[in-house]
Design a protein around this motif. Sequence first.
Motif, PDB file in Angstrom:
ATOM      1  N   PRO A   1       0.818  -1.225   0.000  1.00 40.81           N
ATOM      2  CA  PRO A   1       0.000   0.000   0.000  1.00 40.81           C
ATOM      3  C   PRO A   1       0.847   1.269   0.000  1.00 40.81           C
ATOM      4  N   GLY A   2       2.017   1.207   0.624  1.00 38.21           N
ATOM      5  CA  GLY A   2       2.886   2.376   0.638  1.00 38.21           C
ATOM      6  C   GLY A   2       3.351   2.752  -0.762  1.00 38.21           C
ATOM      7  N   LEU A   3       3.730   1.766  -1.566  1.00 39.47           N
ATOM      8  CA  LEU A   3       4.176   2.048  -2.928  1.00 39.47           C
ATOM      9  C   LEU A   3       3.021   2.530  -3.802  1.00 39.47           C
ATOM     10  N   PHE A   4       1.844   1.927  -3.632  1.00 46.04           N
ATOM     11  CA  PHE A   4       0.694   2.416  -4.394  1.00 46.04           C
ATOM     12  C   PHE A   4       0.307   3.827  -3.961  1.00 46.04           C
ATOM     13  N   ALA A   5       0.420   4.136  -2.667  1.00 47.73           N
ATOM     14  CA  ALA A   5       0.136   5.491  -2.190  1.00 47.73           C
ATOM     15  C   ALA A   5       1.158   6.481  -2.747  1.00 47.73           C
ATOM     16  N   LEU A   6       2.408   6.055  -2.849  1.00 48.62           N
ATOM     17  CA  LEU A   6       3.442   6.914  -3.420  1.00 48.62           C
ATOM     18  C   LEU A   6       3.136   7.215  -4.884  1.00 48.62           C
ATOM     19  N   ALA A   7       2.688   6.210  -5.625  1.00 51.02           N
ATOM     20  CA  ALA A   7       2.296   6.427  -7.016  1.00 51.02           C
ATOM     21  C   ALA A   7       1.114   7.382  -7.100  1.00 51.02           C
ATOM     22  N   ALA A   8       0.137   7.206  -6.208  1.00 52.50           N
ATOM     23  CA  ALA A   8      -1.027   8.096  -6.213  1.00 52.50           C
ATOM     24  C   ALA A   8      -0.620   9.536  -5.928  1.00 52.50           C
ATOM     25  N   MET A   9       0.328   9.728  -5.013  1.00 51.91           N
ATOM     26  CA  MET A   9       0.791  11.089  -4.714  1.00 51.91           C
ATOM     27  C   MET A   9       1.466  11.726  -5.922  1.00 51.91           C
ATOM     28  N   GLN A  10       2.239  10.944  -6.672  1.00 60.14           N
ATOM     29  CA  GLN A  10       2.886  11.484  -7.870  1.00 60.14           C
ATOM     30  C   GLN A  10       1.839  11.915  -8.889  1.00 60.14           C
ATOM     31  N   PHE A  11       0.794  11.098  -9.066  1.00 62.78           N
ATOM     32  CA  PHE A  11      -0.264  11.459 -10.009  1.00 62.78           C
ATOM     33  C   PHE A  11      -1.043  12.683  -9.526  1.00 62.78           C
ATOM     34  N   MET A  12      -1.242  12.826  -8.217  1.00 59.75           N
ATOM     35  CA  MET A  12      -1.942  14.003  -7.699  1.00 59.75           C
ATOM     36  C   MET A  12      -1.125  15.267  -7.938  1.00 59.75           C
ATOM     37  N   ILE A  13       0.183  15.192  -7.743  1.00 60.55           N
ATOM     38  CA  ILE A  13       1.039  16.356  -7.996  1.00 60.55           C
ATOM     39  C   ILE A  13       1.018  16.703  -9.480  1.00 60.55           C
ATOM     40  N   ALA A  14       1.079  15.694 -10.350  1.00 57.36           N
ATOM     41  CA  ALA A  14       1.030  15.946 -11.792  1.00 57.36           C
ATOM     42  C   ALA A  14      -0.301  16.587 -12.181  1.00 57.36           C
ATOM     43  N   TYR A  15      -1.404  16.129 -11.597  1.00 60.06           N
ATOM     44  CA  TYR A  15      -2.711  16.700 -11.890  1.00 60.06           C
ATOM     45  C   TYR A  15      -2.787  18.148 -11.418  1.00 60.06           C
ATOM     46  N   TYR A  16      -2.276  18.420 -10.216  1.00 56.78           N
ATOM     47  CA  TYR A  16      -2.264  19.789  -9.699  1.00 56.78           C
ATOM     48  C   TYR A  16      -1.439  20.705 -10.609  1.00 56.78           C
ATOM     49  N   LEU A  17      -0.278  20.242 -11.014  1.00 58.93           N
ATOM     50  CA  LEU A  17       0.561  21.060 -11.885  1.00 58.93           C
ATOM     51  C   LEU A  17      -0.092  21.284 -13.243  1.00 58.93           C
ATOM     52  N   ARG A  18      -0.845  20.304 -13.712  1.00 59.29           N
ATOM     53  CA  ARG A  18      -1.573  20.469 -14.973  1.00 59.29           C
ATOM     54  C   ARG A  18      -2.641  21.554 -14.813  1.00 59.29           C
ATOM     55  N   LEU A  19      -3.349  21.576 -13.683  1.00 58.91           N
ATOM     56  CA  LEU A  19      -4.352  22.615 -13.438  1.00 58.91           C
ATOM     57  C   LEU A  19      -3.704  23.989 -13.333  1.00 58.91           C
ATOM     58  N   VAL A  20      -2.574  24.077 -12.642  1.00 57.70           N
ATOM     59  CA  VAL A  20      -1.871  25.345 -12.510  1.00 57.70           C
ATOM     60  C   VAL A  20      -1.362  25.806 -13.871  1.00 57.70           C
ATOM     61  N   ASP A  21      -0.921  24.865 -14.703  1.00 56.44           N
ATOM     62  CA  ASP A  21      -0.433  25.212 -16.034  1.00 56.44           C
ATOM     63  C   ASP A  21      -1.549  25.816 -16.877  1.00 56.44           C
ATOM     64  N   LYS A  22      -2.777  25.331 -16.718  1.00 47.61           N
ATOM     65  CA  LYS A  22      -3.894  25.906 -17.466  1.00 47.61           C
ATOM     66  C   LYS A  22      -4.149  27.348 -17.044  1.00 47.61           C
ATOM     67  N   GLU A  23      -3.928  27.653 -15.772  1.00 49.29           N
ATOM     68  CA  GLU A  23      -4.193  28.999 -15.271  1.00 49.29           C
ATOM     69  C   GLU A  23      -3.088  29.978 -15.658  1.00 49.29           C
ATOM     70  N   TYR A  24      -1.822  29.554 -15.541  1.00 53.53           N
ATOM     71  CA  TYR A  24      -0.705  30.465 -15.748  1.00 53.53           C
ATOM     72  C   TYR A  24      -0.075  30.357 -17.131  1.00 53.53           C
ATOM     73  N   LYS A  25      -0.539  29.451 -17.948  1.00 49.52           N
ATOM     74  CA  LYS A  25      -0.049  29.259 -19.322  1.00 49.52           C
ATOM     75  C   LYS A  25       1.443  28.916 -19.347  1.00 49.52           C
TER      76      LYS A  25
END
Length: 133
Positions: free
Chosen positions: A35-59
């Motif tokens: 579960p720790g490794l799967f949680a680590l993968a989920a955290m990486q995807f959450m950070i990537a999703y957040y950065l994608r949202l920020v990229d849409k705002e700041y171009k």
Amino acid sequence: MKISVKLFTILGIFFVVVALAYTVWTRGTEWVGIPGLFALAAMQFMIAYYLRLVDKEYKTGVDDQDDGEIREYAGVYTRFAPWSWWPLGLGAAVAVVFLGVAIDWWIFIIGIFLGMFFVTGWVFEFSKGEHKH
């Protein structure tokens, strides 16, 4: 930002592959690492999703330009409340939660309610009063 999104997406895929390999290797019997490794993968995807949202705002960011300079990142990025006492209260609430884990459940519950109060105050800090936006 696009580079960071790609980096964290690749890291997320890597940790999913590692987690699956680890699951097969341990035959699914190890209940901490899997579960720790799967949680680590989920955290990486959450950070990537957040950065994608920020990229849409700041171009286009400086790191997306071939001739971008580090000094171009200078400036104000968000609001900062140096007068805010909510983070201090939230830190105290977290201390009460950990104290409750060590001592008794009723202290834990008090800490949870304190934490909810201070998080709510911090979130709505700019919604009312003198610093309303």
